[in-house]
Design an enzyme around this catalytic site. Sequence first.
Site, mmCIF file in Angstrom:
data_model
loop_
_atom_site.group_PDB
_atom_site.id
_atom_site.type_symbol
_atom_site.label_atom_id
_atom_site.label_comp_id
_atom_site.label_asym_id
_atom_site.label_seq_id
_atom_site.Cartn_x
_atom_site.Cartn_y
_atom_site.Cartn_z
ATOM 1 N N LYS A 151 0.108 4.100 -0.105
ATOM 2 C CA LYS A 151 -0.528 5.464 0.398
ATOM 3 C C LYS A 151 -0.383 6.614 -0.707
ATOM 4 C CE LYS A 151 0.082 3.383 4.977
ATOM 5 N NZ LYS A 151 0.105 3.475 6.196
ATOM 6 N N GLY A 173 2.343 1.794 10.830
ATOM 7 C CA GLY A 173 3.423 2.898 10.401
ATOM 8 C C GLY A 173 4.157 3.402 11.800
ATOM 9 N N GLU A 188 -6.685 4.465 7.913
ATOM 10 C CA GLU A 188 -6.513 5.727 7.691
ATOM 11 C C GLU A 188 -7.969 6.496 7.023
ATOM 12 O OE1 GLU A 188 -2.924 5.504 5.495
ATOM 13 O OE2 GLU A 188 -1.848 4.701 7.349
ATOM 14 N N HIS A 238 -9.332 0.801 5.156
ATOM 15 C CA HIS A 238 -7.990 1.222 5.914
ATOM 16 C C HIS A 238 -8.293 1.983 6.744
ATOM 17 C CE1 HIS A 238 -3.916 2.355 6.569
ATOM 18 N NE2 HIS A 238 -3.533 1.179 5.825
ATOM 19 N N SER A 297 3.677 -2.417 10.307
ATOM 20 C CA SER A 297 4.966 -2.484 10.563
ATOM 21 C C SER A 297 5.756 -3.702 10.096
ATOM 22 C CB SER A 297 5.368 -1.928 12.030
ATOM 23 O OG SER A 297 4.842 -0.660 12.390
ATOM 24 N N ASN A 339 0.849 -1.207 -0.168
ATOM 25 C CA ASN A 339 0.052 -0.099 0.053
ATOM 26 C C ASN A 339 0.894 1.076 -0.136
ATOM 27 O OD1 ASN A 339 -1.818 2.000 0.483
ATOM 28 N ND2 ASN A 339 -2.110 1.467 2.553
ATOM 29 N N GLU A 385 -5.264 -5.357 10.627
ATOM 30 C CA GLU A 385 -4.058 -4.390 10.849
ATOM 31 C C GLU A 385 -4.670 -3.538 12.262
ATOM 32 O OE1 GLU A 385 -2.126 -3.183 6.984
ATOM 33 O OE2 GLU A 385 -3.777 -1.916 7.395
HETATM 34 C C1 PEP Z 1 -0.739 -0.180 6.041
HETATM 35 O O1 PEP Z 1 -0.705 1.081 5.859
HETATM 36 O O2 PEP Z 1 -1.511 -0.845 5.803
HETATM 37 C C2 PEP Z 1 0.651 -0.615 6.678
HETATM 38 C C3 PEP Z 1 0.381 -1.880 7.134
HETATM 39 O O3 PEP Z 1 1.563 0.371 6.947
HETATM 40 P P1 PEP Z 1 2.770 0.121 7.679
HETATM 41 O O4 PEP Z 1 3.408 -1.437 6.897
HETATM 42 O O5 PEP Z 1 4.033 1.050 7.193
HETATM 43 O O6 PEP Z 1 2.936 -0.149 9.086
#
Ligand code: PEP
Length: 259
Positions: free
Chosen positions: A15, A177, A101, A99, A217, A13, A171
């Site tokens: 973003k 992040g 966000e 997601h 992460s 992703n 998630e």
């Molecule tokens: C995400 O945005 O779905 C995500 C898992 O980000 P990150 O791997 O940077 O934590």
Amino acid sequence: MKKKSRRPIVAGNWKMNLLPSQVRPFGEELMALAAGFHRQEAVVCVPFVMLPAALKVFEGSDISVGAQNVSENPRGAFTGEVCADQLRDLGVKYVIIGHSERRTLFDEDDIRINTKVRLALDAGLHVIICVGETAEQRNMDVTFEVIMLQVKSALYGLDGDALKRVVFAYEPVWAIGTGVTATSDQAEEVCSFIRGVVRAKFGARVANGLRILYGGSVTPENADDFFLMPDIDGALIGGASLDPHKFFSILEESENNED
Ligand code: PEP
């Protein structure tokens, strides 16, 4: 069904990162690294404006292209929005829906997410539905209630057949992040719970075929811990997906997730 009969999937992703001019060099590098990797499915989810470039560079390869969002309306006067039929007509295969966000920054609730899931599936897209609890919810010991609500609402109105094009991504919001991952046991506990919720609603055949990812992460260094777990079939990756070498390393690790 044994885990190995579920095809591992690693989705990146991006973003709102990188530029349209960077899609081609990224794609060429990733394809050179990933030549010969067919068992795992790789998906690169890019911003809307980069979809045509991504589709072009990955054309004829095993790497699928995904969007990061889709409108909750089928078509019409919704300035700035992109609908599911438009994504499908362009040749996009996947779309990420729900997601965290989108949920937190753009007020997407479970009802809007269900509407998007249904429109996307009706248009023929595959969906990656994100679910996850916040740190506060985990501390309040309501993780499973939150996940149950998100999973059941996202799937409301679907039949078992539609689930062939559904992938879940667990998630935890506190792990996205932040550099803090869930432990593999925490992630497995929730992914197994998600499979159980799907089993109760759609039966064992559908649940056993469902692919569930962990996201939060994930890096080349820690990916293996998750891929070894019986109910985790891959990963959704943010930061590490921006580097083709890191993304490929994680893809490589996912090969090891066989029983
Ligand atoms: C995400 O945005 O779905 C995500 C898992 O980000 P990150 O791997 O940077 O934590």
